[in-house]
Design an enzyme around this catalytic site. Structure first.
Site, PDB file in Angstrom:
ATOM      1  N   ASP A  23      36.005 -28.167  49.027  1.00  0.00           N
ATOM      2  CA  ASP A  23      37.236 -28.203  49.809  1.00  0.00           C
ATOM      3  C   ASP A  23      37.119 -29.393  50.777  1.00  0.00           C
ATOM      4  O   ASP A  23      36.025 -29.937  50.990  1.00  0.00           O
ATOM      5  CB  ASP A  23      37.452 -26.883  50.556  1.00  0.00           C
TER       6      ASP A  23
HETATM    7  C1  BGC Z   1      42.633 -26.544  51.753  1.00  0.00           C
HETATM    8  C2  BGC Z   1      42.667 -26.675  50.242  1.00  0.00           C
HETATM    9  C3  BGC Z   1      43.439 -27.907  49.863  1.00  0.00           C
HETATM   10  C4  BGC Z   1      42.800 -29.105  50.505  1.00  0.00           C
HETATM   11  C5  BGC Z   1      43.464 -30.431  50.162  1.00  0.00           C
HETATM   12  C6  BGC Z   1      42.208 -27.820  52.443  1.00  0.00           C
HETATM   13  O1  BGC Z   1      42.504 -27.758  53.794  1.00  0.00           O
HETATM   14  O2  BGC Z   1      41.791 -25.473  52.128  1.00  0.00           O
HETATM   15  O3  BGC Z   1      43.230 -25.522  49.678  1.00  0.00           O
HETATM   16  O4  BGC Z   1      43.508 -28.027  48.474  1.00  0.00           O
HETATM   17  O5  BGC Z   1      42.843 -28.955  51.912  1.00  0.00           O
HETATM   18  O6  BGC Z   1      44.646 -30.592  50.839  1.00  0.00           O
END
Ligand code: BGC
Length: 744
Positions: free
Chosen positions: A279
């Site tokens: 993530d």
């Molecule tokens: C989130 C993810 C997301 C990623 C990219 C993170 O803050 O937890 O679910 O895909 O950002 O935007």
């Protein structure tokens, strides 16, 4: 100029005549689409330099960040989630990544791309219809491709352990079977559009408060029978190209550097062949993370350092991360790219080709199929077209319908219907899609007087209610990423508003647009309640079609609605309110007894049980029989539409052991949604996954069914609505870690 034209005509002719298989020249045998993904990945990796392999395992954010002096790669799409360099000299394209599960999202800023938003993931789970989930996935996958993306960061399947989790709307609810099947079907749909989907957030990231600092404590058996089971089922159903590891720690170790979660459970036990991406901001090291099974660092500059950049190169050159491990990391990325068609069918940004009208219809159908009629006394719904005075109150229902906040936010054509609400920036803006329920209602009753009151003045709203034949109160709860709800209550003074309005006119219908379960102190006074979740870009239309009975509601709850916070395993959310950098443990003391299982175990009566959902028709269950066929438990039954209108019923099969002990009295073991004309009967057979009849044994990594009698119940909800039961005897049986029979 002329020469260039001749060459391009020639290559077009070659492409036409020979297709990709023959076009793969001898020098690029991996471009032969007739070969399997594994072979192709092996062939190309042999040709790659160290630096080329390293490129594939390092991801960038798709937006400049002045504070961090970060400039996004030129080739990335502005305000997108991410970008990874491919290896063009070898025919390996770049990876363009976009969020998320309800459609093509944009990071906030001046250049958002407008797209079609599905209703929330919870709404899709509430359809209990994998085909609807697949269709939605295929649609958003095609839009992603239309915008030039080949990775969609979708597939959220974190179990609803807490109804206050701000991201519940992105997920599939509280039950591993339902959530796993529905999210798996969506992933399959996305990838049918030749776009890689993720499965996320791996694992046990079930609250937002302190998501980067909390440590989940759970034993292996409970994890495998709850959150991990949901992920495992979604992985089996959807075959995602990538898995995104989460922010939190699990039993003391960051999920993105947990060899137990990544190497052992995901790759060894479940046989996952794709790649693990972190993530955004969830990578914390180079050597521990790479050796624990993380394959790609995402979204620089979110992390403190470029762990999988220069430091990884150094670690490989020094042997701290074996060369074979780097090869494995790159091979996994390539495997997914070959398997899911992103090499053979390169993306190009052509938004002009997106059919927004057709896509809006896909979103509409999903919303209609997932709305849950929670209560409907004295046949208040559906509304008659002969009504003369209709009051519509609150929830910005004159303008549009609410969406969830954070990285998954899709920006609609036409812009925010209610701009300027706080917070305007991350995890905002608070977004209302310009699909006005008021207008959709007006269109259906052109002769009626449909009046709107915004609900800010309780007395004025009550006065309008008094003067009306029927009152439709819209109540909203904005939830989003990076925060949880302080309680189950609707925010602001909405509970008081509903109470005042329903006192003034008992013919009150409450329409909820919420991220998940909410409490309803006014429920006894209100005869009808419709849970519309976040209904997506066609939401106003969907709500009106259900209110007027053009569509018979058929959604069923994918999560328990508790009567109060006191009923939850953690009446007070751990770590709430959030304090920066505070580390804390979250003890999942309920183990695998999540949602209705916890309520059963503790003998608690919820406000509305898991699985609940009414229809404008009536259904009866009969002829339930359960037997073991080819080693698997099967339940066969008949559902009859005993009402006057066509409709759909979700038949739910629950199993309870009579001799053995499980984590909770019963489990959902199967389900089937049936569409039936009035008076018609439908017969269905549900085959039960043996893992849902077994206990997981961590030492032997097997699922074991205990010999004994089991009660099989067919019901319309987890509280036993309309239940019919039978008892079946099961012999002892063992299954491997993936639920495959073991020879004894
Ligand atoms: C989130 C993810 C997301 C990623 C990219 C993170 O803050 O937890 O679910 O895909 O950002 O935007």
């Amino acid at each position: 100029m002329k020469l260039k034209k001749t060459i391009s005509l020639l290559s077009a002719a070659v492409a036409l005549c020979c297709g990709p298989a023959l076009a793969a020249s001898d020098s690029k045998p991996w471009m032969n689409s007739k070969l399997g993904a594994a072979e192709r990945a092996d062939l190309v990796i042999r040709e790659m330099t160290l630096d080329e392999k390293l490129k594939l395992v390092f991801g960038y954010f798709g937006m400049d960040n002045e504070g961090k002096k970060y400039k996004r790669p030129q080739e990335s799409y502005n305000q997108s989630a991410g970008f990874v360099y491919g290896v063009p000299r070898l025919g390996i394209p770049n990876l363009w990544q976009t969020d998320a599960g309800v459609g093509v999202a944009s990071q906030g800023g001046p250049q958002v791309r407008t797209a079609t938003a599905l209703p929330s993931g919870l709404n899709t789970a509430a359809t209990w219809d994998p085909q609807t989930a697949f269709a939605g996935g295929a649609m958003i996958g095609a839009e992603a491709r239309g915008y030039g993306f080949n990775v969609l960061l979708a597939g959220g399947v974190n179990l609803m352990r807490d109804p206050r989790n701000g991201r519940n709307f992105e997920y599939g609810g509280e039950d591993p079977l339902l959530a796993g099947r529905m999210v798996g079907a969506q992933i399959k749909g996305i990838q049918s559009s030749r776009v890689v989907s993720t499965l996320k957030h791996y694992a046990l990231n079930d609250q937002e408060t302190g998501r980067t600092t909390l440590n989940v404590k759970i034993d292996d058996q409970s994890a495998r029978m709850s959150d991990l089971l949901a992920l495992q089922i979604a992985k089996e159903e959807g075959n995602p190209g990538s898995v995104m590891c989460s922010y939190n720690r699990v039993n003391g170790v960051y999920a993105c550097e947990s060899s137990y979660l990544l190497n052992e459970v995901l790759k060894k036990d479940w046989g996952f062949k794709g790649w693990v991406m972190s993530d955004w901001g969830a990578t914390h090291s180079t050597i521990p993370a790479a050796n624990a099974g993380l394959d790609q660092q995402s979204g620089m500059p979110f992390d403190l350092a470029d762990y999988f950049g220069a430091p990884l190169k150094e670690a490989v050159l020094n042997g701290w991360v074996p060369q074979s491990r780097l090869d494995d990391m790159a091979r996994r990325v390539l495997h997914a790219m070959f398997e899911h068609g992103v090499v053979d069918h390169p993306v190009a940004s052509e938004p002009g080709k997106i059919d927004f009208k057709a896509n809006g219809a896909v979103s509409l159908k999903d919303a209609q199929e997932g709305m849950v009629l929670l209560k409907n006394q004295a046949g208040l719904l559906p509304l008659a077209k002969s009504l003369r005075r209709i009051a519509v109150i609150g929830g910005h229902a004159d303008k549009g319908v609410l969406a969830g906040g954070g990285s998954s936010l899709v920006y609609p054509a036409g812009g925010n219907a209610v701009p300027g609400l706080e917070p305007k920036t991350w995890p905002g803006p608070i977004m209302y899609y310009p699909s006005s329920p008021l207008k959709a209602i007006q269109q259906r009753v052109p002769a009626a007087q449909v009046s709107f009151n915004d609900g800010s003045d309780k007395a004025a709203a009550a006065k309008l209610a008094q003067e009306s034949d029927v009152v439709l109160v819209f109540a909203t709860q904005w939830t989003g990423e990076a925060f949880d709800m302080p309680s189950l209550s609707l925010p602001g003074a909405q509970d008081e508003l509903i109470a005042a309005v329903s006192t003034a006119n008992p013919k009150t219908v409450v329409v909820l647009e919420t991220g998940g379960p909410v409490s309803m102190p006014w429920l006894a006074k209100v005869p009808a309640v419709l849970e519309a979740w976040y209904p997506g870009t066609s939401g106003g239309e969907a709500i009106a079609s259900v209110l007027f009975g053009e569509v018979n509601p058929s959604g069923h709850l994918p999560a328990t609605f508790p009567a109060s916070e006191a009923q939850l395993p953690r009446p007070v959310l751990d770590g709430y309110p959030e304090v920066a950098d505070k580390r804390f443990d979250v003890e999942y003391r309920e183990g695998a007894a999540v949602g209705y299982k916890w309520f059963d175990l503790k003998g608690l009566k919820p406000l509305f049980p898991f699985g609940h959902g009414l229809s404008y028709s009536e259904f009866g269950f009969s002829g339930l029989s359960a037997s073991v066929k080819n080693g698997a438990l099967q339940a066969t039954f008949t559902v009859k539409n005993t009402g006057k209108v066509a409709g759909k019923e979700v038949a739910q099969v629950y199993v309870a052991p009579l001799n053995a002990k499980w984590e909770a009295p019963k489990r959902l073991a199967g389900f089937q949604k049936l569409a039936l004309q009035p008076g018609a009967e439908g017969k269905a057979t549900v085959t039960v996954d043996p893992r849902l009849l077994a206990m997981y044994d961590s030492a032997s990594k097997t699922w074991n069914i205990a010999k004994g009698d089991y009660q099989v119940t067919l019901a319309a909800d987890a509280a036993g609505g309309k239940a019919v039961s039978t008892v079946v005897h099961l012999e002892a049986a063992s299954y491997d870690v993936n639920g495959k029979p073991l020879r004894r």
